[in-house]
Design a protein around this motif. Structure first.
Motif, PDB file in Angstrom:
ATOM      1  N   TYR A  43      -0.982   9.460  -2.149  1.00 34.91           N
ATOM      2  CA  TYR A  43      -1.382  10.394  -1.096  1.00 34.91           C
ATOM      3  C   TYR A  43      -0.153  10.759  -0.249  1.00 34.91           C
ATOM      4  CZ  TYR A  43      -4.821  12.098   2.424  1.00 34.91           C
ATOM      5  OH  TYR A  43      -5.582  12.840   3.276  1.00 34.91           O
ATOM      6  N   HIS A  44       0.658   9.747   0.081  1.00 34.34           N
ATOM      7  CA  HIS A  44       1.831  10.012   0.920  1.00 34.34           C
ATOM      8  C   HIS A  44       2.977  10.612   0.101  1.00 34.34           C
ATOM      9  CE1 HIS A  44       4.120   6.618  -0.670  1.00 34.34           C
ATOM     10  NE2 HIS A  44       5.121   6.903   0.122  1.00 34.34           N
ATOM     11  N   SER A  45       3.086  10.209  -1.177  1.00 31.81           N
ATOM     12  CA  SER A  45       4.208  10.711  -1.988  1.00 31.81           C
ATOM     13  C   SER A  45       4.227  12.228  -2.006  1.00 31.81           C
ATOM     14  CB  SER A  45       4.106  10.190  -3.419  1.00 31.81           C
ATOM     15  OG  SER A  45       4.268   8.793  -3.422  1.00 31.81           O
ATOM     16  N   GLN A  56      12.380   7.412   4.462  1.00 34.98           N
ATOM     17  CA  GLN A  56      11.113   7.928   4.989  1.00 34.98           C
ATOM     18  C   GLN A  56      10.051   6.831   5.052  1.00 34.98           C
ATOM     19  OE1 GLN A  56      10.607  11.192   2.158  1.00 34.98           O
ATOM     20  NE2 GLN A  56      11.645  12.611   3.540  1.00 34.98           N
ATOM     21  N   ASP A  57      10.002   5.989   3.999  1.00 31.07           N
ATOM     22  CA  ASP A  57       8.938   4.978   3.938  1.00 31.07           C
ATOM     23  C   ASP A  57       9.064   3.902   5.010  1.00 31.07           C
ATOM     24  OD1 ASP A  57       7.463   5.941   1.768  1.00 31.07           O
ATOM     25  OD2 ASP A  57       8.847   5.045   0.317  1.00 31.07           O
ATOM     26  N   MET A  58      10.291   3.426   5.236  1.00 28.95           N
ATOM     27  CA  MET A  58      10.443   2.279   6.136  1.00 28.95           C
ATOM     28  C   MET A  58      10.068   2.622   7.583  1.00 28.95           C
ATOM     29  SD  MET A  58      10.978  -0.285   4.312  1.00 28.95           S
ATOM     30  CE  MET A  58      11.614  -0.823   2.714  1.00 28.95           C
ATOM     31  N   LEU A  61       4.689  12.971   2.581  1.00 31.83           N
ATOM     32  CA  LEU A  61       5.882  12.440   3.253  1.00 31.83           C
ATOM     33  C   LEU A  61       7.150  12.736   2.456  1.00 31.83           C
ATOM     34  CD1 LEU A  61       7.041  10.624   5.585  1.00 31.83           C
ATOM     35  CD2 LEU A  61       6.712   8.681   4.047  1.00 31.83           C
ATOM     36  N   HIS A  62       7.062  12.610   1.138  1.00 21.67           N
ATOM     37  CA  HIS A  62       8.248  12.791   0.291  1.00 21.67           C
ATOM     38  C   HIS A  62       8.343  14.196  -0.303  1.00 21.67           C
ATOM     39  CE1 HIS A  62       8.749   8.578   0.848  1.00 21.67           C
ATOM     40  NE2 HIS A  62       7.881   8.192  -0.040  1.00 21.67           N
ATOM     41  N   ALA A  63       7.560  15.117   0.211  1.00 20.22           N
ATOM     42  CA  ALA A  63       7.537  16.464  -0.384  1.00 20.22           C
ATOM     43  C   ALA A  63       8.928  17.097  -0.414  1.00 20.22           C
ATOM     44  CB  ALA A  63       6.564  17.350   0.383  1.00 20.22           C
ATOM     45  N   GLU A 104       0.826  -1.207   0.000  1.00 17.92           N
ATOM     46  CA  GLU A 104       0.000   0.000   0.000  1.00 17.92           C
ATOM     47  C   GLU A 104       0.860   1.258   0.000  1.00 17.92           C
ATOM     48  OE1 GLU A 104      -3.945  -1.844   2.210  1.00 17.92           O
ATOM     49  OE2 GLU A 104      -2.486  -0.735   3.392  1.00 17.92           O
ATOM     50  N   ASN A 105       1.969   1.208   0.715  1.00 23.07           N
ATOM     51  CA  ASN A 105       2.849   2.373   0.740  1.00 23.07           C
ATOM     52  C   ASN A 105       3.452   2.620  -0.639  1.00 23.07           C
ATOM     53  OD1 ASN A 105       4.717   4.393   2.232  1.00 23.07           O
ATOM     54  ND2 ASN A 105       6.087   3.097   1.045  1.00 23.07           N
ATOM     55  N   PHE A 106       3.904   1.539  -1.282  1.00 21.47           N
ATOM     56  CA  PHE A 106       4.578   1.695  -2.574  1.00 21.47           C
ATOM     57  C   PHE A 106       3.656   2.337  -3.604  1.00 21.47           C
ATOM     58  CE2 PHE A 106       6.077   0.331  -6.750  1.00 21.47           C
ATOM     59  CZ  PHE A 106       7.448   0.514  -6.658  1.00 21.47           C
TER      60      PHE A 106
HETATM   61 FE   LIG Z   1       7.037   6.402  -0.307  1.00 21.33          FE
END
Ligand SMILES: [Fe+2]
Length: 412
Positions: free
Chosen positions: A225-227, A363-365, A230-232, A219-221
Motif C-alpha cells: 500500500y505504501h510502496s 523514506q521508510d525510516m 510513499l515510494h512513488a 509491516e512496512n517492509f
Molecule cells: Fe518502503
C-alpha cells in the motif's frame, strides 16, 4: 501479572486478524505498551525461530560471531569441529560474565554495553576468571576449581539453543523442542529454489538500532500500500508491473496452520528490475535463473524475524530483533552468487546498489519513527485496513495464534 497473560483481552485483537474487508489495525498498545511487549516476547519470541545471521559468516571450525537476542540474551554462533553450527549462551557458568566481552576497555567505554564480536577461536575463555569452554560449550578448564570438593567440570556447559539452518540462514530458538523450521517454510521452497540462496554469500552484516516497535518495521517492509505511494517518486510499481499491486496486496498464499512464512512472488514490469534510480539491476542475473524467473521478485517474511527481498541479481535480508516495546535491532546484508561477488567492480556496484535501496529507507525510516510516535498518541486509531494491507491482517492472524497458544498453555 503473568508474562503469559495478555494485558489486552484477546477478543479485542480478533478484529485485526480478519480479512481486509473488515479488519482494523491492532490496538496501538501492541506497539507501545511494555506489559504487552513482555507477553509478546513470551508468546512469540521465546517460542519461535529467530534468525541470527548467515552460515557463510562462519565458514570454518572455530569461526564465531556474537549477537544479543531480544536486547538481553548474549549468544554465540560458532561452527564446531564437526562443521555443525552451535548457537549457545555467552554467559559464563561461574559469574555470569559475557565470555566474549573484552577484558579491558578505555574509560569512555566503561559503561557501554559489551560490544558484539566475531573471529576465530580454538576455545572461548572468559576473561574474568579464565573458565574455558570448547566449541560445543563444554567446560574444559576452570582454574583452582579442583580444590572444591565434588566439583565436576564435565557437568557444566553453556546452554545450547535449538539451531536450524534454512536457505543459508542460521536460526535459533529458546524453545526446548520447537517444531522444525524447514517443513514450516515448505510452501515457499519451490518459489525460492531457482535462486539457490543457500549457496550465496552475504556482504558484511550491518546493524542499526531502530526507535520503533518491531512490527512497525516488518509491516512496512511487506506493505505494498505504501510502496505505491510513499515510494512513488522512486520506483514505478504500476502499469505492467504487478509486483507491487498483486504480490503484496492479496495474492500471498493463505497462511497455512503452523506455517511461519508469509509473502509471495510477483512479476515486474520488465526483466532484471533493480531498486535504484535506473530501475535496472546493477549486477548480472543469478546464473541459475531461467529467462522467465528474471521477471520475478519474491518478498518473504519468515516470522517473526527475517525479511527477504529477492531480485534477479541479488537478495536483501533483514533480521529484525525486538529490544523493547519501542526499540528494535536490525541486522541486514545483501546476498550474491559467488560469481557476482568476484566481479572486478563488485565493491563499486555494491555501493551504488546500497545507495539505490538507501533511497527507499530515506523514506521508510522517518515514516516508521513518526508512526511509532503516533501509536503513542491518545488519539491513535485502530484504522481500517486497505485491500493492499493484506500483510497486516495475515501477521495479526499469525500473532493471534501465538498469543492464544501462550494463554492456553498458561491455564492451570
Ligand atoms: Fe518502503
Amino acid at each position: 501479572m503473568s508474562a503469559t497473560r495478555c494485558p489486552i483481552p484477546l477478543s479485542e485483537l480478533e478484529s485485526a486478524a480478519r480479512s481486509t474487508d473488515t479488519a482494523i489495525g491492532l490496538p496501538p498498545a501492541c506497539y507501545t505498551d511494555p506489559g504487552f511487549w513482555r507477553f509478546e516476547q513470551a508468546a512469540v519470541f521465546d517460542t519461535e525461530w529467530l534468525c541470527v545471521g548467515r552460515a557463510s559468516q562462519i565458514p570454518e571450525p572455530g569461526d564465531y560471531f556474537t549477537v544479543t537476542l531480544l536486547g538481553a540474551e548474549p549468544v554465540i554462533a560458532v561452527r564446531n569441529r564437526d562443521g555443525r553450527i552451535n548457537v549457545m549462551s555467552a554467559v559464563c557458568r561461574h559469574r555470569a560474565m559475557c565470555i566474549t566481552a573484552p577484558a579491558e576497555r578505555p574509560e569512555p567505554e566503561w559503561f557501554a554495553p559489551p560490544p558484539e564480536s566475531s573471529g576465530t577461536v580454538r576455545v572461548f575463555r572468559c576473561p574474568y576468571h579464565w573458565w574455558t569452554y570448547d566449541l560445543d560449550g563444554r567446560l574444559v578448564g576452570a582454574p583452582e576449581m579442583s580444590g572444591r570438593p565434588g566439583f565436576d567440570r564435565t557437568e557444566i556447559a553453556l546452554p545450547r539453543l535449538a539451531t536450524e539452518e534454512w536457505q543459508g540462514f542460521i536460526f535459533c530458538s529458546f524453545a526446548a523442542d520447537p517444531a522444525p523450521l524447514g517443513p514450516r517454510m515448505a510452501p515457499f521452497d519451490e518459489m525460492l529454489a531457482p535462486y539457490r540462496l543457500d549457496e550465496m554469500t552475504t556482504t558484511e552484516p550491518e546493524t542499526l538500532s531502530l526507535p520503533f516497535n518491531w512490527k512497525v518495521f516488518a509491516e512496512n517492509f511487506m506493505d505494498a500500500y505504501h510502496s505505491l505511494r510513499l515510494h512513488a517518486s522512486l520506483y514505478d510499481f504500476t502499469g505492467a508491473d504487478t509486483a507491487g499491486e498483486t504480490l503484496l496486496a492479496g495474492t500471498f498464499p493463505a497462511l497455512e496452520p503452523g506455517s511461519i512464512g508469509m509473502g509471495g512472488r510477483g512479476r515486474t514490469g520488465f526483466k532484471d528490475r533493480g531498486m535504484n534510480p535506473t530501475q535496472a539491476a546493477l549486477f548480472p542475473p543469478i546464473p541459475t535463473l531461467t529467462d522467465e524467473d528474471r521477471w520475478n521478485v519474491v518478498y518473504l517474511y519468515v516470522a517473526p524475524t527475517l525479511l527477504l527481498g529477492v531480485h534477479s541479481d541479488s537478495a536483501h535480508w533483514l533480521a529484525v530483533q525486538p529490544v523493547s516495546a519501542a526499540e528494535s535491532l536490525m541486522t541486514s546484508g545483501f546476498l550474491f552468487p559467488e560469481s557476482t561477488a568476484k566481479l572486478k567492480l563488485f565493491d563499486q556496484l555494491l555501493e551504488q546498489h546500497k545507495r539505490g535501496i538507501g533511497l527507499f529507507y530515506d523514506q521508510d525510516m522517518p515514516v516508521a519513527v513518526a508512526s511509532q510516535r503516533g501509536m503513542g498518541s491518545r488519539f491513535a486509531p485502530r484504522g481500517p485496513l486497505s485491500p493492499q494491507d493484506f500483510f497486516r491482517s495475515q501477521l495479526a492472524e499469525w500473532l493471534l495464534e501465538h498469543y492464544r497458544a501462550a494463554e492456553s498453555a498458561d491455564q492451570p
